[in-house]
Design an enzyme around this catalytic site. Sequence first.
Site, PDB file in Angstrom:
ATOM      1  CG  HIS A 266      84.644   3.973  49.395  1.00 39.02           C
ATOM      2  ND1 HIS A 266      85.354   2.819  49.227  1.00 39.02           N
ATOM      3  CD2 HIS A 266      83.972   4.161  48.224  1.00 39.02           C
ATOM      4  CE1 HIS A 266      85.125   2.318  48.024  1.00 39.02           C
ATOM      5  NE2 HIS A 266      84.294   3.116  47.389  1.00 39.02           N
TER       6      HIS A 266
ATOM      7  CG  HIS B 253      85.439   1.120  41.658  1.00 37.70           C
ATOM      8  ND1 HIS B 253      84.388   0.482  42.278  1.00 37.70           N
ATOM      9  CD2 HIS B 253      84.936   1.604  40.486  1.00 37.70           C
ATOM     10  CE1 HIS B 253      83.310   0.553  41.511  1.00 37.70           C
ATOM     11  NE2 HIS B 253      83.618   1.234  40.424  1.00 37.70           N
TER      12      HIS B 253
ATOM     13  CG  PHE C  83      77.726  -1.858  45.116  1.00 38.55           C
ATOM     14  CD1 PHE C  83      76.377  -1.755  45.381  1.00 38.55           C
ATOM     15  CD2 PHE C  83      78.557  -2.391  46.074  1.00 38.55           C
ATOM     16  CE1 PHE C  83      75.849  -2.157  46.605  1.00 38.55           C
ATOM     17  CE2 PHE C  83      78.051  -2.794  47.305  1.00 38.55           C
ATOM     18  CZ  PHE C  83      76.697  -2.682  47.571  1.00 38.55           C
TER      19      PHE C  83
END
Length: 227
Positions: free
Chosen positions: A153, A178, A26
């Site tokens: 996340h 990130h 990604f």
Amino acid sequence: MEGMSTPPPAEVPADALAAFEAAKGFMPTHEGLALHAAAAGAAARLPGLPLLEVGTYCGRSTILLAAAAREAGTVAVTVDHHRGSEEQQPGWEYHDTTLVDPEVGLMDTLPAFRRTLHAAGLEDHVVAVVGRSPQVAAVWGKPLALVFIDGGHTDEHAGNDYEGWVPHLAQDGLLVIHDVFADPADGGQAPWRIYRRAMDSGAFTEVSVTGSLHVLRRTGAGTRDGG
């Protein structure tokens, strides 16, 4: 962030850049170039210390860490349980059915990762650790030149990655995070919250921002708010 400039593109070896762009994953190229620049700089400043990544997936970003490690004569370490993070499970946007092990019915990105490294010719420059980040961090015993957090996340997972790995980061080493989005409309907030924890601790100075990739240098002790 206002006043923060993007670093110039890194001198990524052509073979590594081609392998990165061909790999499943990604991270966009401009963020990848910034990651490689950070890794190369950290490895040069702190020779011999490993570069560590949390969140391997299929190895797209690992290629860039490994290329920097190859040039510096060190090693890239990448940690992942390879069962996929929460957003990669069935029913979620980033679920990839080609990465499901048909025998056990669970995500398994390890074979794809190994193929990625083999295709890039970088297997000798990577140590792949298969396990959950907090468990690996708890037994880790060597200072690190760079910690790149790009795992789960949720607040639980991002917080565990921060608390587990940042204490191992050497003075003058780099913390790279990130998917940092200040605006909840742009993305999840867990990476933003650990970024703010790092900045509020007083132990880090921001070096660069490229898209959602933030690079911080350890300039003091401590990992929590206020130290």
